[in-house]
Design a protein around this motif. Structure first.
Motif: not given
Lengths: 338, 357
Positions: A267-272, B236-240, B242-250, B264-268
């Protein structure tokens, strides 16, 4: 990216028809089956494959560190034109560390927990280079600062458990480069690390090798690491080479159906995508490697010849592909299509 | 600290999210032994594995938690399935507070509706049981079906769901590969007909081609059965994917949460930006990967204020002292003083990127 080295240049490492076998009570298992590749000076060769493909064994066979009963059953390994696979262990010890450095996956098991980092560095430096204790210590401190460890004069007297995972891997890299080897074999150097640390380690390996002109055999299952680091890539499947070629070709335009499947599965980031490409089935066990091409039972493009004859690597542009789809006769008759 | 979002959350109404976590914390007691404390005068110590975490998971969606090792994501998974009890805060499942489920009947029902898939498919299946018994276990535990034909039919159905034939049920786990075992774990998790699956790194032990099989299967099952997932991963690639919603923990805190596409498009948050920067570039676009400086500090002694400040290029005095609250910024919820104050202008970000290369 490193400049493409002249093909007429003698390779630093040549592996010819290497075969690694494990004799067992139920017969001989062939774990690495007739593979050939070379590494030019200063080049980074990535070796990828899934678990059980034989990539780590290839790395350990090159420096003849196979665990018995595994043994090299055929083929040659040449370093700078000189055969090293048949050298006695005593002579090999001067090559390991001096000419070929190793970095293993788990940084905790490759350091001795009972000695300080400084002791281990000094020991390695003094084994391979003619240096006094004081000089070796100075060189050790230099190396530690080179791999990005802050306050090296204090930390050199600490034990491995006092360092974090990423730091330990830096120390292992310092150990591997301390005698200025011409080749480093790095076996999954970043697999045990977090992404942010992984980026740091890859950066470090690239920088050191670039500065010193060291060639690297980078063994990993992570295509992302390969894409960033390697100049050429060798893809292994069931102990055989499926495809060898320049990194752009293998990643962007793979020829072998296995490599194609592998690239589509990531899977690649940003490619849905709704679904990932999937290769059905799993890598065969060593006891039941299929006849002909080892990939044919999972291959979407297999035809009758794949079942009976084993393909040898066939040159396709700059790559070499072990697949009957690229056999001359078929290419000429226009049967292959991308 | 009060949660800015609590008043907006319609979690107690039946139309709300399936799972809602509010201000949840889990502290582990890591004090020295009693005698050491008395003799050496050492204090009690608590490890804040999860610290004031709030999020919602709507019905039928996938919420992913990402972060580096030691950030507390697996602890959240264990809290949600009830393997740990939260120190503070509350988990609402389908509108009802989990800590209020007192009777055995209510608890059993909750446990049936929520299931977990573990990371290691070698350790999570009993090697002495046949696969059909492993899969039938939840059904037997909850007495959903009588022994006999009905149970056998259900097991066959489950095996079929995850791509096995009925006769594979007679085998033992050692006869299967890692990916196949993970499919057995999924079949077992589905046996009690759950609504919510917690997947704790389900693919990290697997090869990429097998990982693709599992991810595809999980997506298919979600569509077919309307499942809700909490997906935990460091990839992160797997997460992007499969996910609809995302939480980042630190270090135990949820530093950023929102829809996956927004993040993923505009991280803050500066940490999210760095994590996304650290992903290897498979496209070979020539983008320079900027490594994150420094390492994750020990969770035993986290930095004061914002935990990320020692690694953050935008940290100032306030970040070193004050714990940031939740700010809404461009559809995502962020814990960051710099975002809250609007300090992260494009010029500042460009300058920081230039300084790091």
């Amino acid at each position: 990216m490193m400049a493409q080295t002249d093909s007429s240049e003698t390779p630093l490492l040549e592996v010819l028809n290497l075969r690694v076998e494990f004799p067992t009570r139920r017969g001989t298992l062939v774990a690495v089956d007739d593979i050939s590749f070379d590494i030019k000076p200063g080049e980074v060769l990535g070796v990828v494959g899934e678990s059980g493909a034989g990539k780590s064994l290839t790395g350990t066979a090159v420096i003849n560190l196979l665990e018995p009963p595994g043994r090299i059953a055929g083929g040659e390994v040449r370093l700078k034109g000189q055969r090293i696979d048949n050298l006695p262990q005593e002579k090999l010890r001067h090559i390991r560390g001096r000419q070929i450095g190793m970095v293993f996956q788990d940084p905790l098991t490759s350091l001795n927990p009972l000695y300080t980092v400084g002791y281990q560095l000094e020991e390695t430096i003094r084994t391979h280079m003619n240096m006094s204790e004081g000089q070796a210590r100075k060189r050790g401190i230099e190396l530690l600062s080179e791999v990005g460890i802050s306050a090296p004069q204090d930390r050199i007297d600490q034990y491995p458990h006092q360092f974090s995972g990423g730091m330990r891997q830096r120390i292992v890299i310092a150990l591997a480069v301390c005698a200025n080897p011409s080749l480093i074999i790095a076996d999954e150097p970043t697999t045990a690390l977090d992404v942010s640390i992984q980026a740091q380690i890859i950066d470090l390996l690239k920088r050191l090798c670039h500065e010193q002109g060291t060639a690297v055999m980078l063994i990993t299952h992570d295509m992302g690491v390969i894409a960033e680091t390697a100049d050429r890539v060798a893809v292994m499947y069931a102990g055989r080479l499926a495809e060898v070629g320049p990194v752009q070709n293998v990643i962007k335009q793979p020829y072998h159906p296995y490599t194609k499947g592998l690239m589509g599965a990531i899977p690649t980031v940003g490619q849905k995508l709704e679904r990932l490409t999937q290769i059905d089935g799993a890598m065969p066990r060593l006891t039941e490697i299929p006849s002909g091409c080892a990939f044919h039972p999972r291959c979407p493009k297999a035809f009758d010849r794949c079942d009976t004859e084993r393909p040898d690597p066939i040159a396709v542009e700059e790559s070499k592909v072990a697949c009957w789809l690229y056999d001359d006769a078929r290419v000429l008759s226009g049967e292959t299509e991308q | 600290m009060t949660d800015v979002l609590q008043d907006k959350r319609p979690s107690v109404q039946p139309s709300g999210p399936l799972v809602s976590v509010q201000g949840m914390s889990k502290y582990f007691d890591v004090s020295p032994p009693f005698l050491t404390r008395v003799l050496q005068g050492r204090p009690r110590r608590a490890l804040r594995a999860v610290d004031d975490v709030s999020f919602d998971i709507p019905h039928g969606s996938t919420f992913s938690l990402v972060g580096e090792s030691g950030c507390g994501k697996s602890t959240v998974a264990r809290l949600l399935v009830g393997l740990y009890q939260p120190t503070q805060g509350e988990i609402y499942f389908d509108g009802s507070a989990v800590s209020q489920l007192k009777t055995r009947r209510h608890l059993a029902d909750f446990q049936r509706r929520i299931q977990i898939i573990f990371q290691d498919p070698y350790a999570s299946l009993n090697p002495r049981w046949r696969v059909r018994d492993i899969i039938a276990e939840p059904v037997r535990t909850h007495r959903l079906l009588p022994e006999g034909a009905a149970l056998r039919k259900r097991v066959a159905e489950l095996l079929d769901h995850v791509g096995f034939s009925n006769k594979d049920g007679e085998k033992y786990p050692h006869e299967f590969s890692g990916g196949q075992r993970q499919r057995i774990s999924i079949a077992r998790a589905l046996a009690g007909d759950p609504e919510f699956l917690v997947c704790d790194e389900p693919t990290s032990a697997l090869d990429v081609s097998v990982q693709a099989q599992i991810l595809n299967l999980m997506k298919d099952l979600q569509k077919e059965l309307g499942l809700t997932y909490l997906f935990i991963s460091h990839d992160l690639a797997v997460v992007s994917h499969i996910s609809d919603y995302l939480g980042v923990m630190y270090l135990g805190r949820l530093v950023e949460s929102g829809t996956a596409s927004d993040i993923f498009n505009d991280p803050q948050h500066p940490y999210t930006r760095m994590l996304l920067d650290a992903i290897p570039d498979l496209e070979m676009s020539g983008r320079k990967r900027i490594p994150v400086a420094g390492e994750v500090p020990s969770p035993m002694a986290p930095p004061a204020g914002c935990h990320f400040h020692p690694r953050c290029p935008f940290a100032d005095a306030r970040c070193r002292e004050e714990i940031p609250g939740i700010t809404e910024s461009k559809n995502v919820r962020v814990r960051c003083h710099a975002v809250e104050e609007g300090r992260l202008t494009p010029e500042v970000l460009a300058e920081a990127a230039a300084a790091r290369t």
